[in-house]
Every structure is written in C-alpha cells, then in structure tokens.
Scaffold this motif. Structure first.
Motif, PDB file in Angstrom:
ATOM      1  N   LYS A  43      35.878  24.313  42.176  1.00  0.00           N
ATOM      2  CA  LYS A  43      35.280  25.518  41.608  1.00  0.00           C
ATOM      3  C   LYS A  43      35.779  25.747  40.200  1.00  0.00           C
ATOM      4  CE  LYS A  43      34.504  27.945  45.972  1.00  0.00           C
ATOM      5  NZ  LYS A  43      34.688  29.239  46.700  1.00  0.00           N
ATOM      6  N   GLN A  44      35.063  26.607  39.476  1.00  0.00           N
ATOM      7  CA  GLN A  44      35.484  26.952  38.133  1.00  0.00           C
ATOM      8  C   GLN A  44      36.631  27.970  38.181  1.00  0.00           C
ATOM      9  OE1 GLN A  44      31.975  28.288  35.995  1.00  0.00           O
ATOM     10  NE2 GLN A  44      31.618  26.221  35.226  1.00  0.00           N
ATOM     11  N   ARG A  45      37.392  27.988  37.115  1.00  0.00           N
ATOM     12  CA  ARG A  45      38.464  28.976  37.001  1.00  0.00           C
ATOM     13  C   ARG A  45      37.827  30.369  36.934  1.00  0.00           C
ATOM     14  NH1 ARG A  45      43.363  27.806  32.923  1.00  0.00           N
ATOM     15  NH2 ARG A  45      43.164  25.861  34.106  1.00  0.00           N
ATOM     16  N   GLU A  46      38.402  31.306  37.686  1.00  0.00           N
ATOM     17  CA  GLU A  46      37.836  32.639  37.705  1.00  0.00           C
ATOM     18  C   GLU A  46      38.899  33.697  37.429  1.00  0.00           C
ATOM     19  OE1 GLU A  46      36.218  33.513  41.581  1.00  0.00           O
ATOM     20  OE2 GLU A  46      38.176  33.467  42.555  1.00  0.00           O
ATOM     21  N   PHE A  47      38.437  34.812  36.904  1.00  0.00           N
ATOM     22  CA  PHE A  47      39.300  35.942  36.581  1.00  0.00           C
ATOM     23  C   PHE A  47      39.791  36.599  37.864  1.00  0.00           C
ATOM     24  CE2 PHE A  47      40.846  39.627  34.455  1.00  0.00           C
ATOM     25  CZ  PHE A  47      40.461  40.721  35.216  1.00  0.00           C
ATOM     26  N   VAL A  48      41.072  36.982  37.866  1.00  0.00           N
ATOM     27  CA  VAL A  48      41.649  37.696  39.002  1.00  0.00           C
ATOM     28  C   VAL A  48      42.027  39.124  38.614  1.00  0.00           C
ATOM     29  CG1 VAL A  48      43.547  37.771  40.656  1.00  0.00           C
ATOM     30  CG2 VAL A  48      42.528  35.567  40.034  1.00  0.00           C
ATOM     31  N   ALA A  49      42.855  39.255  37.593  1.00  0.00           N
ATOM     32  CA  ALA A  49      43.334  40.585  37.199  1.00  0.00           C
ATOM     33  C   ALA A  49      43.878  40.518  35.787  1.00  0.00           C
ATOM     34  CB  ALA A  49      44.410  41.074  38.157  1.00  0.00           C
ATOM     35  N   SER A  50      43.886  41.679  35.110  1.00  0.00           N
ATOM     36  CA  SER A  50      44.464  41.746  33.780  1.00  0.00           C
ATOM     37  C   SER A  50      45.059  43.125  33.547  1.00  0.00           C
ATOM     38  CB  SER A  50      43.430  41.423  32.708  1.00  0.00           C
ATOM     39  OG  SER A  50      42.416  42.405  32.684  1.00  0.00           O
ATOM     40  N   ILE A  51      45.929  43.196  32.558  1.00  0.00           N
ATOM     41  CA  ILE A  51      46.532  44.467  32.166  1.00  0.00           C
ATOM     42  C   ILE A  51      46.632  44.480  30.647  1.00  0.00           C
ATOM     43  CG2 ILE A  51      48.858  43.513  32.524  1.00  0.00           C
ATOM     44  CD1 ILE A  51      49.713  46.400  33.320  1.00  0.00           C
ATOM     45  N   THR A  52      46.206  45.583  30.048  1.00  0.00           N
ATOM     46  CA  THR A  52      46.215  45.694  28.610  1.00  0.00           C
ATOM     47  C   THR A  52      47.578  46.162  28.104  1.00  0.00           C
ATOM     48  OG1 THR A  52      45.535  48.010  28.545  1.00  0.00           O
ATOM     49  CG2 THR A  52      43.780  46.349  28.719  1.00  0.00           C
ATOM     50  N   TYR A  59      40.511  44.364  37.828  1.00  0.00           N
ATOM     51  CA  TYR A  59      40.578  43.423  38.938  1.00  0.00           C
ATOM     52  C   TYR A  59      39.204  42.852  39.264  1.00  0.00           C
ATOM     53  CZ  TYR A  59      45.146  45.537  39.810  1.00  0.00           C
ATOM     54  OH  TYR A  59      46.440  45.986  39.687  1.00  0.00           O
ATOM     55  N   ALA A  60      39.205  41.629  39.726  1.00  0.00           N
ATOM     56  CA  ALA A  60      37.981  41.072  40.280  1.00  0.00           C
ATOM     57  C   ALA A  60      37.661  41.817  41.572  1.00  0.00           C
ATOM     58  CB  ALA A  60      38.162  39.583  40.573  1.00  0.00           C
ATOM     59  N   ASP A  61      36.393  41.969  41.863  1.00  0.00           N
ATOM     60  CA  ASP A  61      35.998  42.696  43.071  1.00  0.00           C
ATOM     61  C   ASP A  61      36.609  42.079  44.322  1.00  0.00           C
ATOM     62  OD1 ASP A  61      32.595  43.477  41.965  1.00  0.00           O
ATOM     63  OD2 ASP A  61      34.514  44.480  41.603  1.00  0.00           O
ATOM     64  N   SER A  62      36.767  40.777  44.312  1.00  0.00           N
ATOM     65  CA  SER A  62      37.246  40.077  45.496  1.00  0.00           C
ATOM     66  C   SER A  62      38.710  40.378  45.831  1.00  0.00           C
ATOM     67  CB  SER A  62      37.069  38.561  45.323  1.00  0.00           C
ATOM     68  OG  SER A  62      37.774  38.118  44.179  1.00  0.00           O
ATOM     69  N   VAL A  63      39.454  40.946  44.871  1.00  0.00           N
ATOM     70  CA  VAL A  63      40.877  41.200  45.118  1.00  0.00           C
ATOM     71  C   VAL A  63      41.238  42.676  45.031  1.00  0.00           C
ATOM     72  CG1 VAL A  63      41.422  38.913  44.218  1.00  0.00           C
ATOM     73  CG2 VAL A  63      41.685  40.919  42.741  1.00  0.00           C
ATOM     74  N   LYS A  64      40.302  43.511  44.658  1.00  0.00           N
ATOM     75  CA  LYS A  64      40.571  44.953  44.538  1.00  0.00           C
ATOM     76  C   LYS A  64      41.101  45.511  45.844  1.00  0.00           C
ATOM     77  CE  LYS A  64      37.366  46.381  40.894  1.00  0.00           C
ATOM     78  NZ  LYS A  64      36.091  47.066  40.598  1.00  0.00           N
ATOM     79  N   GLY A  65      42.151  46.310  45.725  1.00  0.00           N
ATOM     80  CA  GLY A  65      42.742  46.922  46.902  1.00  0.00           C
ATOM     81  C   GLY A  65      43.758  46.037  47.599  1.00  0.00           C
ATOM     82  N   ARG A  66      43.815  44.772  47.216  1.00  0.00           N
ATOM     83  CA  ARG A  66      44.772  43.844  47.848  1.00  0.00           C
ATOM     84  C   ARG A  66      45.809  43.324  46.863  1.00  0.00           C
ATOM     85  NH1 ARG A  66      43.080  39.098  49.735  1.00  0.00           N
ATOM     86  NH2 ARG A  66      41.337  38.899  48.258  1.00  0.00           N
TER      87      ARG A  66
END
Length: 116
Positions: A43-52, A59-66
């Motif tokens: 799979k391609q590299r995908e975004f997980v989370a960031s902080i400014t 957060y990516a929707d797939s990891v929100k709340g976790r």
C-alpha cells in the motif's frame, strides 16, 4: 542535517497498546508541524496524525479516538500513543517533520505488527 529516529514498535495482540517515540537531532519540533505516517505492505504511505507548532492536532479517520499524538519540545521528542490496536494498523510507522513546503524530514521507520 536533521535526523529522526523512531522507536517503540513491536508485536502486539489486537486490542493492545503501543507507544511510538521519535527523537530529533535538533530543536525542530517546536517550530514546525510534525507527525506520523504509515505504510502497510503493498500500500501507499498514508497520513496518521500530526501536530502543529501551536499544538493543534489532526488525525486520520481510521485512528481517531484510538491514537494520540503528543510532543515534548524540550526533549525534541514526538510520541504516538496507540490504543485499541487492530490488525489493519499493521504497518511501518514513519516520523515526519515539515520544515518548509519544500523540505520534509523522515525517520527510518519502525514496524508495528498487530496480531488477530
């Protein structure tokens, strides 16, 4: 030359937790947006989370709340707390820092494997 070094990956059962760390060689985290990406096999590299620099988190929707991203500026360290892990979270996780629109730094990656 900035270096980013990840640690904390490993093998965990579904429902478990891991905490990833990313140490920077210089004081760049406080001034720039930093985060985590992941790449699963085939799979391609995908975004997980960031902080400014201001502390806003995304957060990516797939990891929100976790997953929770946090930054320790005095120690130039970035964290990713991962809870309720799922097999689909299995991937190599990369630390990322954007210094300018043309300059990104990446770590070497740390493997996270979640067994079912």
């Amino acid at each position: 030359q900035v270096q980013l070094v990840e640690s904390g990956g490993g093998l965990v059962q579904a429902g478990g937790s891991l905490r990833l760390s990313c140490a920077a060689s210089g004081s760049i985290f406080s001034r720039n947006i930093v985060g985590w990406y992941r790449q699963a096999p085939g799979k391609q590299r995908e975004f997980v989370a960031s902080i400014t620099s201001g502390g806003s988190t995304y957060y990516a929707d797939s990891v929100k709340g976790r997953f929770t991203i946090a930054r320790d500026n005095p120690r130039n360290t970035l964290f990713l707390q991962m809870n309720s892990l799922k097999p689909e979270d299995t991937a190599v996780y990369y630390c990322w820092c954007r210094v300018t629109s043309l300059i990104d730094y990446w770590g070497q990656g740390t493997q996270v494997t979640v067994s079912s």
